[in-house]
Design a protein around this motif. Structure first.
Motif, PDB file in Angstrom:
ATOM      1  N   HIS A  76      48.905 112.126  64.544  1.00  0.00           N
ATOM      2  CA  HIS A  76      50.350 112.073  64.360  1.00  0.00           C
ATOM      3  C   HIS A  76      50.894 113.466  64.058  1.00  0.00           C
ATOM      4  O   HIS A  76      51.877 113.924  64.679  1.00  0.00           O
ATOM      5  CB  HIS A  76      50.684 111.115  63.213  1.00  0.00           C
ATOM      6  CG  HIS A  76      52.112 110.691  63.176  1.00  0.00           C
ATOM      7  ND1 HIS A  76      52.555 109.663  62.373  1.00  0.00           N
ATOM      8  CD2 HIS A  76      53.213 111.154  63.822  1.00  0.00           C
ATOM      9  CE1 HIS A  76      53.857 109.491  62.543  1.00  0.00           C
ATOM     10  NE2 HIS A  76      54.288 110.410  63.411  1.00  0.00           N
ATOM     11  N   ALA A  77      50.260 114.155  63.136  1.00  0.00           N
ATOM     12  CA  ALA A  77      50.698 115.499  62.778  1.00  0.00           C
ATOM     13  C   ALA A  77      50.546 116.457  63.955  1.00  0.00           C
ATOM     14  O   ALA A  77      51.414 117.299  64.207  1.00  0.00           O
ATOM     15  CB  ALA A  77      49.890 116.006  61.585  1.00  0.00           C
ATOM     16  N   ALA A  78      49.447 116.313  64.697  1.00  0.00           N
ATOM     17  CA  ALA A  78      49.209 117.196  65.839  1.00  0.00           C
ATOM     18  C   ALA A  78      50.248 116.982  66.931  1.00  0.00           C
ATOM     19  O   ALA A  78      50.746 117.943  67.530  1.00  0.00           O
ATOM     20  CB  ALA A  78      47.807 116.962  66.389  1.00  0.00           C
ATOM     21  N   LEU A  79      50.597 115.728  67.180  1.00  0.00           N
ATOM     22  CA  LEU A  79      51.596 115.425  68.211  1.00  0.00           C
ATOM     23  C   LEU A  79      52.943 116.053  67.875  1.00  0.00           C
ATOM     24  O   LEU A  79      53.551 116.740  68.703  1.00  0.00           O
ATOM     25  CB  LEU A  79      51.762 113.905  68.343  1.00  0.00           C
ATOM     26  CG  LEU A  79      50.972 113.190  69.418  1.00  0.00           C
ATOM     27  CD1 LEU A  79      51.178 111.687  69.301  1.00  0.00           C
ATOM     28  CD2 LEU A  79      51.371 113.672  70.806  1.00  0.00           C
ATOM     29  N   ASN A  80      53.413 115.823  66.680  1.00  0.00           N
ATOM     30  CA  ASN A  80      54.712 116.374  66.306  1.00  0.00           C
ATOM     31  C   ASN A  80      54.683 117.891  66.236  1.00  0.00           C
ATOM     32  O   ASN A  80      55.715 118.548  66.436  1.00  0.00           O
ATOM     33  CB  ASN A  80      55.179 115.780  64.982  1.00  0.00           C
ATOM     34  CG  ASN A  80      55.748 114.385  65.145  1.00  0.00           C
ATOM     35  OD1 ASN A  80      56.191 114.002  66.229  1.00  0.00           O
ATOM     36  ND2 ASN A  80      55.714 113.598  64.074  1.00  0.00           N
ATOM     37  N   GLY A  81      53.507 118.456  65.971  1.00  0.00           N
ATOM     38  CA  GLY A  81      53.384 119.907  65.954  1.00  0.00           C
ATOM     39  C   GLY A  81      53.482 120.526  67.336  1.00  0.00           C
ATOM     40  O   GLY A  81      53.910 121.674  67.486  1.00  0.00           O
ATOM     41  N   LEU A  82      53.101 119.764  68.370  1.00  0.00           N
ATOM     42  CA  LEU A  82      53.134 120.267  69.738  1.00  0.00           C
ATOM     43  C   LEU A  82      54.444 119.966  70.457  1.00  0.00           C
ATOM     44  O   LEU A  82      54.780 120.624  71.444  1.00  0.00           O
ATOM     45  CB  LEU A  82      51.970 119.672  70.545  1.00  0.00           C
ATOM     46  CG  LEU A  82      50.562 120.136  70.178  1.00  0.00           C
ATOM     47  CD1 LEU A  82      49.520 119.288  70.901  1.00  0.00           C
ATOM     48  CD2 LEU A  82      50.385 121.607  70.523  1.00  0.00           C
ATOM     49  N   LEU A  83      55.178 118.966  69.991  1.00  0.00           N
ATOM     50  CA  LEU A  83      56.399 118.546  70.673  1.00  0.00           C
ATOM     51  C   LEU A  83      57.595 119.402  70.252  1.00  0.00           C
ATOM     52  O   LEU A  83      57.651 119.887  69.122  1.00  0.00           O
ATOM     53  CB  LEU A  83      56.694 117.074  70.351  1.00  0.00           C
ATOM     54  CG  LEU A  83      55.732 116.060  70.942  1.00  0.00           C
ATOM     55  CD1 LEU A  83      55.972 114.677  70.338  1.00  0.00           C
ATOM     56  CD2 LEU A  83      55.870 115.999  72.465  1.00  0.00           C
ATOM     57  N   PRO A  84      58.561 119.585  71.144  1.00  0.00           N
ATOM     58  CA  PRO A  84      59.785 120.298  70.762  1.00  0.00           C
ATOM     59  C   PRO A  84      60.564 119.504  69.732  1.00  0.00           C
ATOM     60  O   PRO A  84      60.344 118.296  69.555  1.00  0.00           O
ATOM     61  CB  PRO A  84      60.548 120.406  72.088  1.00  0.00           C
ATOM     62  CG  PRO A  84      60.018 119.303  72.935  1.00  0.00           C
ATOM     63  CD  PRO A  84      58.581 119.139  72.548  1.00  0.00           C
ATOM     64  N   SER A  85      61.487 120.167  69.063  1.00  0.00           N
ATOM     65  CA  SER A  85      62.197 119.541  67.950  1.00  0.00           C
ATOM     66  C   SER A  85      63.054 118.354  68.379  1.00  0.00           C
ATOM     67  O   SER A  85      63.416 117.520  67.551  1.00  0.00           O
ATOM     68  CB  SER A  85      63.083 120.576  67.247  1.00  0.00           C
ATOM     69  OG  SER A  85      64.032 121.124  68.159  1.00  0.00           O
ATOM     70  N   GLU A  86      63.388 118.243  69.691  1.00  0.00           N
ATOM     71  CA  GLU A  86      64.195 117.120  70.173  1.00  0.00           C
ATOM     72  C   GLU A  86      63.411 115.822  70.242  1.00  0.00           C
ATOM     73  O   GLU A  86      63.998 114.760  70.446  1.00  0.00           O
ATOM     74  CB  GLU A  86      64.762 117.411  71.574  1.00  0.00           C
ATOM     75  CG  GLU A  86      65.759 118.544  71.636  1.00  0.00           C
ATOM     76  CD  GLU A  86      65.099 119.899  71.817  1.00  0.00           C
ATOM     77  OE1 GLU A  86      65.839 120.879  72.009  1.00  0.00           O
ATOM     78  OE2 GLU A  86      63.855 119.975  71.793  1.00  0.00           O
ATOM     79  N   ILE A  87      62.094 115.885  70.095  1.00  0.00           N
ATOM     80  CA  ILE A  87      61.250 114.688  70.196  1.00  0.00           C
ATOM     81  C   ILE A  87      60.408 114.580  68.933  1.00  0.00           C
ATOM     82  O   ILE A  87      59.758 115.543  68.534  1.00  0.00           O
ATOM     83  CB  ILE A  87      60.296 114.761  71.410  1.00  0.00           C
ATOM     84  CG1 ILE A  87      61.051 115.145  72.678  1.00  0.00           C
ATOM     85  CG2 ILE A  87      59.565 113.437  71.593  1.00  0.00           C
ATOM     86  CD1 ILE A  87      60.138 115.434  73.853  1.00  0.00           C
ATOM     87  N   ARG A  88      60.397 113.416  68.342  1.00  0.00           N
ATOM     88  CA  ARG A  88      59.536 113.170  67.196  1.00  0.00           C
ATOM     89  C   ARG A  88      58.902 111.782  67.303  1.00  0.00           C
ATOM     90  O   ARG A  88      59.570 110.810  67.640  1.00  0.00           O
ATOM     91  CB  ARG A  88      60.324 113.264  65.885  1.00  0.00           C
ATOM     92  CG  ARG A  88      60.541 114.694  65.406  1.00  0.00           C
ATOM     93  CD  ARG A  88      59.206 115.362  65.068  1.00  0.00           C
ATOM     94  NE  ARG A  88      59.338 116.771  64.763  1.00  0.00           N
ATOM     95  CZ  ARG A  88      59.154 117.749  65.639  1.00  0.00           C
ATOM     96  NH1 ARG A  88      58.886 117.467  66.913  1.00  0.00           N
ATOM     97  NH2 ARG A  88      59.256 119.007  65.269  1.00  0.00           N
TER      98      ARG A  88
END
Length: 275
Positions: A76-88
């Motif tokens: 979960h942390a890794a995904l949000n770390g790789l995604l742009p701020s418009e996607i969570r």
């Protein structure tokens, strides 16, 4: 998942496209980096397509891995770390093998916001459609009531759009028009949503058309009937709020890790509510 597909942002929500990259594409690229699997192995599936400009507070998707995770917080942390701020990614949960983000759906809840003031509030401009015409909520509510129930929505199909309506029969469970100061919030829960429902409601709110026209257009089952009226409802006012499933299909198999809600910020078949 939370996805902001607004103007001057990502070009499309749930459809794979690399150039320019769509939200689905960016999520898949992040997952392939984390899991070391290619996109065909992951088979990421969303609850439904949303068009360019549409927002999604409650999109849901699932993917498949050949291995299990002991803990979902790291991925979960890794995904949000790789995604742009418009996607969570708001939540990652294990799911039973029978769960399917699209085909297990019972209903979806959409909100469409209309700013009904003479001067558009700039803080609302990316999330609400501006109607400078004074809208009549009474006739809009009457018109909305005619949508509730099971209907053939052939008249509302747009064959050049994503709502080509392979099955035009949809059920609307609730259709509300709420006033909040200058904002009209249209809330629709059902097995499907069509922009042109809202577009017609706006015309009725302007008192260009009578509320009963909804029944007449539905009964016609002909796109030409709706095409008689010039209308549009731009996508940036629309937000997918939630995708609803039965409690049984959401029960995770025994021995699965707990869901992650991003407190730190992993699943043989992993259900991701995306916002």
């Amino acid at each position: 998942m939370g996805m902001n597909g607004g103007k001057q942002q990502l070009p499309s929500c749930w459809q794979y496209q690399e150039s320019p990259p769509t939200i689905q594409c960016l999520i898949e690229k992040a997952l392939t980096r984390i899991t070391k699997l290619d996109r065909k192995q992951l088979h990421l599936v969303g609850a439904g397509r949303t068009d360019a400009g549409v927002h999604a507070w409650g999109q849901v998707a699932h993917f498949i891995t050949p291995f299990n995770y002991d803990c979902l917080e790291s991925i979960h942390a890794a995904l949000n770390g790789l995604l742009p701020s418009e996607i969570r990614v708001r939540e990652i949960s294990p799911a039973c093998p029978e769960f399917h983000a699209r085909f297990s759906t019972i209903s979806k809840l959409y909100h469409y916001k209309i700013y009904n003031g003479l001067i558009m509030d700039p803080f609302q401009s990316r999330y609400a459609y501006h109607s400078g015409y004074k809208l009549n909520p009474v006739v809009m509510r009457e018109a909305a009531s005619y949508f509730v129930g099971r209907h053939d929505f052939t008249s509302f199909a747009n064959v050049s759009h994503s709502d080509g309506l392979v099955n035009p029969v949809k059920e609307i469970f609730q259709f509300h028009v709420k006033e909040m100061d200058h904002v009209f919030q249209i809330e629709v829960e059902g097995t499907g949503f069509l922009y042109r429902q809202v577009a017609l409601l706006i015309e009725i709110g302007r008192e260009v058309l009578p509320p009963v026209v909804v029944r007449e257009i539905l009964a016609a089952r002909n796109r030409r009937e709706l095409a008689k009226f010039a209308m549009s409802a731009p996508p940036h006012g629309l937000c997918l709020m939630s995708v609803n499933y039965s409690d049984d299909i959401l029960k995770a198999p025994a021995g699965c890790p707990a869901s992650s809600f991003g407190r730190l910020q992993t699943a043989s078949k992993c259900r991701l509510p995306f916002y």
